[in-house]
Design a protein around this motif. Structure first.
Motif, PDB file in Angstrom:
ATOM      1  N   ALA A 212       0.831  -1.208   0.000  1.00  0.00           N
ATOM      2  CA  ALA A 212       0.000   0.000   0.000  1.00  0.00           C
ATOM      3  C   ALA A 212       0.862   1.253   0.000  1.00  0.00           C
ATOM      4  CB  ALA A 212      -0.932  -0.006   1.215  1.00  0.00           C
ATOM      5  N   SER A 213       2.021   1.190   0.648  1.00  0.00           N
ATOM      6  CA  SER A 213       2.884   2.377   0.713  1.00  0.00           C
ATOM      7  C   SER A 213       3.434   2.769  -0.653  1.00  0.00           C
ATOM      8  CB  SER A 213       4.038   2.137   1.693  1.00  0.00           C
ATOM      9  OG  SER A 213       5.077   1.358   1.119  1.00  0.00           O
ATOM     10  N   THR A 214       3.398   1.850  -1.609  1.00  0.00           N
ATOM     11  CA  THR A 214       3.851   2.185  -2.960  1.00  0.00           C
ATOM     12  C   THR A 214       2.780   2.903  -3.759  1.00  0.00           C
ATOM     13  OG1 THR A 214       3.081   0.158  -4.068  1.00  0.00           O
ATOM     14  CG2 THR A 214       5.215   0.053  -2.933  1.00  0.00           C
ATOM     15  N   GLY A 215       1.552   2.958  -3.227  1.00  0.00           N
ATOM     16  CA  GLY A 215       0.445   3.569  -3.958  1.00  0.00           C
ATOM     17  C   GLY A 215      -0.277   2.610  -4.869  1.00  0.00           C
ATOM     18  N   ALA A 216       0.032   1.307  -4.766  1.00  0.00           N
ATOM     19  CA  ALA A 216      -0.608   0.302  -5.619  1.00  0.00           C
ATOM     20  C   ALA A 216      -2.096   0.193  -5.306  1.00  0.00           C
ATOM     21  CB  ALA A 216       0.073  -1.054  -5.416  1.00  0.00           C
ATOM     22  N   ASP A 217      -2.812  -0.578  -6.121  1.00  0.00           N
ATOM     23  CA  ASP A 217      -4.257  -0.716  -5.899  1.00  0.00           C
ATOM     24  C   ASP A 217      -4.538  -1.694  -4.767  1.00  0.00           C
ATOM     25  OD1 ASP A 217      -5.015  -3.523  -7.020  1.00  0.00           O
ATOM     26  OD2 ASP A 217      -3.857  -2.649  -8.660  1.00  0.00           O
ATOM     27  N   VAL A 218      -5.785  -1.693  -4.300  1.00  0.00           N
ATOM     28  CA  VAL A 218      -6.203  -2.510  -3.161  1.00  0.00           C
ATOM     29  C   VAL A 218      -5.987  -3.995  -3.426  1.00  0.00           C
ATOM     30  CG1 VAL A 218      -8.255  -3.305  -1.911  1.00  0.00           C
ATOM     31  CG2 VAL A 218      -7.825  -0.848  -2.192  1.00  0.00           C
ATOM     32  N   ALA A 219      -6.315  -4.454  -4.629  1.00  0.00           N
ATOM     33  CA  ALA A 219      -6.161  -5.874  -4.932  1.00  0.00           C
ATOM     34  C   ALA A 219      -4.705  -6.304  -4.835  1.00  0.00           C
ATOM     35  CB  ALA A 219      -6.710  -6.183  -6.327  1.00  0.00           C
ATOM     36  N   ALA A 363      -2.443   4.133   3.298  1.00  0.00           N
ATOM     37  CA  ALA A 363      -2.629   4.974   2.114  1.00  0.00           C
ATOM     38  C   ALA A 363      -2.669   6.460   2.450  1.00  0.00           C
ATOM     39  CB  ALA A 363      -3.899   4.560   1.378  1.00  0.00           C
ATOM     40  N   GLN A 364      -2.918   6.781   3.718  1.00  0.00           N
ATOM     41  CA  GLN A 364      -2.928   8.186   4.134  1.00  0.00           C
ATOM     42  C   GLN A 364      -1.513   8.741   4.302  1.00  0.00           C
ATOM     43  OE1 GLN A 364      -5.179   8.088   7.777  1.00  0.00           O
ATOM     44  NE2 GLN A 364      -7.123   7.685   6.741  1.00  0.00           N
ATOM     45  N   ASP A 365      -0.518   7.856   4.301  1.00  0.00           N
ATOM     46  CA  ASP A 365       0.877   8.265   4.505  1.00  0.00           C
ATOM     47  C   ASP A 365       1.610   8.167   3.170  1.00  0.00           C
ATOM     48  OD1 ASP A 365       3.489   8.657   5.257  1.00  0.00           O
ATOM     49  OD2 ASP A 365       3.476   7.193   6.880  1.00  0.00           O
ATOM     50  N   SER A 366       2.183   9.250   2.705  1.00  0.00           N
ATOM     51  CA  SER A 366       2.837   9.269   1.396  1.00  0.00           C
ATOM     52  C   SER A 366       4.252   8.694   1.423  1.00  0.00           C
ATOM     53  CB  SER A 366       2.901  10.707   0.867  1.00  0.00           C
ATOM     54  OG  SER A 366       3.644  11.530   1.757  1.00  0.00           O
ATOM     55  N   LYS A 367       4.740   8.282   2.588  1.00  0.00           N
ATOM     56  CA  LYS A 367       6.101   7.772   2.717  1.00  0.00           C
ATOM     57  C   LYS A 367       6.158   6.290   2.357  1.00  0.00           C
ATOM     58  CE  LYS A 367      10.472   8.013   4.042  1.00  0.00           C
ATOM     59  NZ  LYS A 367      11.454   8.837   3.296  1.00  0.00           N
ATOM     60  N   ILE A 368       6.939   5.939   1.356  1.00  0.00           N
ATOM     61  CA  ILE A 368       7.084   4.542   0.968  1.00  0.00           C
ATOM     62  C   ILE A 368       7.918   3.805   2.013  1.00  0.00           C
ATOM     63  CG2 ILE A 368       9.172   4.899  -0.408  1.00  0.00           C
ATOM     64  CD1 ILE A 368       8.031   2.843  -2.409  1.00  0.00           C
ATOM     65  N   ILE A 369       7.555   2.551   2.304  1.00  0.00           N
ATOM     66  CA  ILE A 369       8.309   1.733   3.250  1.00  0.00           C
ATOM     67  C   ILE A 369       9.485   1.123   2.502  1.00  0.00           C
ATOM     68  CG2 ILE A 369       8.237  -0.285   4.758  1.00  0.00           C
ATOM     69  CD1 ILE A 369       5.260   0.290   5.194  1.00  0.00           C
ATOM     70  N   ARG A 370      10.686   1.533   2.878  1.00  0.00           N
ATOM     71  CA  ARG A 370      11.870   1.107   2.139  1.00  0.00           C
ATOM     72  C   ARG A 370      13.031   0.930   3.118  1.00  0.00           C
ATOM     73  NH1 ARG A 370      16.849   0.036   0.131  1.00  0.00           N
ATOM     74  NH2 ARG A 370      17.030   0.280  -2.131  1.00  0.00           N
ATOM     75  N   PRO A 371      13.095  -0.241   3.815  1.00  0.00           N
ATOM     76  CA  PRO A 371      14.198  -0.472   4.752  1.00  0.00           C
ATOM     77  C   PRO A 371      15.493  -0.801   4.013  1.00  0.00           C
ATOM     78  CG  PRO A 371      12.799  -2.389   4.637  1.00  0.00           C
ATOM     79  CD  PRO A 371      12.132  -1.344   3.783  1.00  0.00           C
TER      80      PRO A 371
END
Length: 388
Positions: A212-219, A363-371
């Motif tokens: 979700a953090s990438t902005g992808a769709d729900v599916a 989805a409310q957070d625009s920060k991508i999760i990228r460890p």
């Protein structure tokens, strides 16, 4: 020039990210030392004992428990979303056939991807909060229909259409078996479903949030979550816990069977949890549900639980190891007539609501999760060898 490995480019964290806080959430928490977990501000066990699955769904995605009038409206809204688009229905026989021995959960990944495409799910980055919520509702409501259809098709049976007049759990059992369940078993499964809606940042929930953090769709986010849930160390254990009871067989074999595995340091499926250091509250509740239904299987399960704890206290004093949710979840589902290959899919039919709530929050957070990862291979750069 060589890479400076001493440069402070990352922060050391525990293996597997255990205990690492990665974000803030209002959806709930797991307190392992207390043996307590909650959905928003309510005890999850209290919710399972007093409210419907639809009420808890409303709580997770809308932030509050519904009043009586809103509960009726919401239940009707979700029931109306259970039927599948014709394009998806037409493809299910092929998906079930291709899934083969992998079963309905593997088929769900393909079916969910198709559902998202047919319904025109767009990247969450490009849509507003209301459309995101609508997409999660449509996807989550379809999961029981997809799972039961894939199960029946895999056995040469015709899928059964959902009924709008039945609650979530009762409708799930109806679509699976073709018979309307009695109230006791429908409520037992509903309580199990409520108890497994959410459970902190477990592997599947974290997977859903990363996607979700990438902005992808729900599916896309849900397909990733299903993949994570399928692992035996996560959601794939309820049937394996029953396999443990089968392997023991009779009460006189409990002690030698358990001792042999404890001394060999083998994992006993259905016992232990990465977070809880006391009794899993879900297991405690499900034990009570199983005992209300009663029968030889329940008596045997309780006896095995008692012996395991006593043997561990003797052989490994000071080590806390109790039944987890999978142990009595398997017992309850067996008592309610669910086939074992549907135990983990049933888990998914509950957890999809928790995933949905987490997807919406992420989805409310625009920060991508990228460890980051620590490179421990040969010192670079090394000259690329020429081909002989």
């Amino acid at each position: 020039m060589p890479i400076d490995r001493t440069a402070p480019v990352s922060v050391d964290v525990p293996r597997g990210l255990a205990g690492v806080v990665v974000t803030n959430t209002v959806l709930g928490d797991v307190r392992g030392l207390e043996g307590f977990y909650h959905y928003r501000q309510y005890s999850a066990v209290d919710l399972a004992q007093s409210r419907s699955f639809e009420d808890v769904w409303h709580l997770m995605v809308h932030g509050e428990l519904p009043d009586a009038e809103r509960a009726v409206v919401f239940a009707a809204e979700t029931a109306a979303l259970r039927r599948l688009p014709e394009e998806v229905r037409a493809a299910l026989p092929a998906i079930a056939a291709a899934s083969g021995p992998s079963g309905p959960l593997a088929g769900l990944r393909s079916a969910m991807s198709l559902l998202g495409a047919v319904k025109g799910f767009r990247p969450m980055y490009d849509i507003d909060a209301e459309q995101r919520r609508a997409d999660t509702m449509a996807a989550a409501a379809s999961v029981p229909t997809l799972l039961t259809a894939l199960y029946r098709l895999g056995r040469g049976l015709k899928p059964i259409e959902p009924r709008n007049d039945l609650p979530y759990a009762a409708n799930y059992l109806y679509m699976l078996t073709g018979s309307e369940p009695d109230a006791e078993r429908a409520r037992a499964i509903e309580q199990y479903l409520i108890s497994t809606v959410d459970h902190g940042f477990n592997a599947s929930t974290f997977t859903a949030r990363v996607i979700a953090s990438t902005g992808a769709d729900v599916a896309a986010a849900l397909v990733g979550a299903v993949g994570a849930l399928s692992g035996p160390l996560h959601g794939g254990a309820p049937s394996r816990a029953l396999d443990t009871l089968d392997a023991i067989g009779t009460p006189d074999r409990i002690d030698p069977w358990i001792r042999e595995r404890v001394l060999a340091k083998e994992r006993i499926m259905g016992f232990g949890h990465p977070v809880y250091r006391t009794e899993d509250p879900r297991s405690r509740m499900l034990r009570g549900i199983a005992q209300q239904i009663g029968g030889p299987l329940v008596d045997f399960a309780v006896e095995v639980e008692q012996h395991v704890e006593a043997i561990l206290a003797e052989l490994k004093p000071g080590r806390e190891l109790h039944t987890n949710v999978e142990f009595y979840a398997g017992v309850v589902m067996e008592l309610c007539g669910l086939p074992r290959e549907m135990f983990t899919p049933t888990f998914a039919a509950a957890r999809v609501v928790g995933w949905s709530a987490n997807i919406l929050e992420q989805a409310q957070d625009s920060k991508i999760i990228r460890p980051a990862a620590r490179y421990i291979g040969p010192q670079p750069p090394v000259a690329v060898p020429t081909m002989a």
